[in-house]
Design an enzyme around this catalytic site. Structure first.
Site, mmCIF file in Angstrom:
data_model
loop_
_atom_site.group_PDB
_atom_site.id
_atom_site.type_symbol
_atom_site.label_atom_id
_atom_site.label_comp_id
_atom_site.label_asym_id
_atom_site.label_seq_id
_atom_site.Cartn_x
_atom_site.Cartn_y
_atom_site.Cartn_z
ATOM 1 C CD GLU A 154 -9.924 -0.657 6.708
ATOM 2 O OE1 GLU A 154 -9.542 -1.586 5.998
ATOM 3 O OE2 GLU A 154 -9.136 0.192 7.198
ATOM 4 C CB THR B 7 -10.976 -0.523 2.612
ATOM 5 O OG1 THR B 7 -10.479 -1.756 3.128
ATOM 6 C CG2 THR B 7 -12.445 -0.388 2.970
ATOM 7 C CG ASP C 243 -1.686 -6.160 3.501
ATOM 8 O OD1 ASP C 243 -1.970 -5.366 2.598
ATOM 9 O OD2 ASP C 243 -2.490 -6.482 4.398
ATOM 10 N NE ARG D 237 -12.315 -5.235 5.421
ATOM 11 C CZ ARG D 237 -11.002 -5.428 5.602
ATOM 12 N NH1 ARG D 237 -10.226 -4.384 5.842
ATOM 13 N NH2 ARG D 237 -10.487 -6.632 5.549
ATOM 14 N N GLY E 165 -5.897 1.543 4.880
ATOM 15 C CA GLY E 165 -6.688 1.935 6.042
ATOM 16 C C GLY E 165 -7.870 2.810 5.715
ATOM 17 C CG HIS F 212 -1.953 -1.101 1.153
ATOM 18 N ND1 HIS F 212 -3.184 -0.931 0.537
ATOM 19 C CD2 HIS F 212 -1.925 -2.386 1.589
ATOM 20 C CE1 HIS F 212 -3.877 -2.055 0.626
ATOM 21 N NE2 HIS F 212 -3.130 -2.959 1.260
#
Length: 391
Positions: free
Chosen positions: A80, A109, A293, A173, A78, A73
């Site tokens: 969320e 997300t 990740d 999600r 993030g 990322h």
């Protein structure tokens, strides 16, 4: 002997090390770099007198292919838990300090406050700083956000785009895509990639849902899509999901990507244990990859899906898991390297340029010490990290 010059003026670089793993062991030797590519490997190598040359003397270090992280990322994940929970961007130094030379950026997300355009800009910024960076177009949701308004055009016209990702399935999600929607997206990516001469990866985030890999099993059973195009990641977030991933890999000859979680919790397995389990199940090593990740969120939700809190993933866990596989004798160094270099290059369709030390390949070289700690990282022949000068 050639004229040794300052790094900024050198046209050639000669790296002299105690061991070379290409990944196969080659013993002590030299690596000559010219024009960002490996020009020669041997022991010893000589360069004509008067040629501008930078010499890197590292007899105590081992040269290996620079590592490849296919799930980063780079713009931060993030969100969320609201805007205050957006994760930070990653820096070129944070990448290179782990011996990583190539990354693939993903959105997750949040594709509202972040966009594929933001991701592309960050990727190009990392390239300017010396990292070989690529990206997946899209995000968790369906229809996926794109750069050109069309998946096929993104693949065909944007050189840095390698595929679609991370598209979420089996997760509260996700957009809860129907099977026909998944099939259409993967098909679009395949055609766009063919037009561009790319592999066209569809990188699937697999959540905690009970459906697990069912959408991907159906995709490969009911269509003509080849297994090499479909990559499920986070397959070790639940033990039952990892067992399903082993069956999936064995049945379809497919690749599965293990996430190097720092703390997988009681339900999951860390990267080391997950790789060990897949090998115990008979999954061929060449079908397994590791990714970090990193800079993504590690959110926690209750049984009703309510947000409880989050942590930020780091890429240190990736190298730690890989190192442990070697140090505890699970895999010899030359085989373990594939998990974070050669196998990943194959998955991404970059195997003709990256993932091994060979004449004509990109000069992506990581020098590690006896503890397998990265000490220097070269990408396209440029030294982007040196533990001796890092602040």
């Amino acid at each position: 002997m050639a004229l040794e010059v300052e790094e900024s003026a050198a046209l050639l670089t000669l790296i002299r090390v105690g061991h070379i793993y290409a990944p196969e062991p080659l013993g002590a030797g030299d690596i000559l770099i010219a024009g960002g590519r490996i020009a020669a490997i041997g022991a010893p190598l000589e360069v004509p007198s008067g040629w501008p040359l930078r010499i890197v003397e590292a007899p105590e270090l081992t040269a290996v292919p620079a590592f490849i992280d296919q799930h980063v990322h780079v713009t931060g994940g993030g969100g969320e838990g609201g805007c205050a929970t957006r994760c930070p961007e990653i820096t070129a130094l944070e990448i290179a300090a782990m011996g990583i030379g190539t990354v693939v950026g993903v959105l997750g997300t949040d594709s509202v406050s972040r966009s594929p355009a933001d991701l592309l800009a960050k990727v190009r910024g990392l390239r300017a700083e010396g990292i070989a960076a690529y990206l997946y177009t899209g995000a968790y949701r369906v229809p996926p956000p794109t750069l050109t308004g069309d998946l096929q055009r993104d693949l065909a016209w944007i050189p840095e785009v390698l595929g679609l990702g991370e598209l979420a399935i089996s997760d509260h999600r996700s957009s809860q895509p129907r099977q026909h929607e998944i099939e259409r997206l993967v098909s679009d990516v395949r055609v766009g990639a063919m037009l561009a001469g790319k592999r066209g990866i569809c990188h699937f985030h697999v959540g905690d849902g009970e459906r697990g890999l069912e959408p991907l099993r159906r995709l490969l059973s009911e269509t003509e899509i080849p297994a090499e195009q479909v990559i499920p990641t986070h397959v070790n977030r639940r033990r039952a999901l990892l067992e399903e991933a082993a069956d999936y890999a064995l049945r379809f000859g497919a690749n599965v990507d293990v996430t190097a979680f720092e703390d997988p919790g009681e339900a999951g397995l860390d990267g080391f244990d997950a790789v060990c389990r897949l090998l115990e199940r008979g999954v061929p090593l060449a079908r397994i990859t590791l990714s970090s990740d990193c800079n993504g969120s590690l959110p926690e939700f209750d049984a009703a899906g309510r947000y409880l809190g989050m942590r930020v993933a780091r890429n240190t866990a990736l190298i730690a898991a890989w190192r442990r596989l070697v140090q505890e004798g699970v895999l010899p160094l030359e085989r373990a390297l594939g998990l974070i270099s050669g196998h990943v290059a194959q998955v991404l369709g970059l195997q003709h340029r990256k993932g091994r030390l060979a004449v004509g390949h990109d000069a992506d070289v990581t020098l590690v010490d006896a503890a397998l700690t990265p000490c220097q990282t070269f990408v396209n022949g440029r030294r982007v990290y040196d533990v001796g000068t890092a602040g």
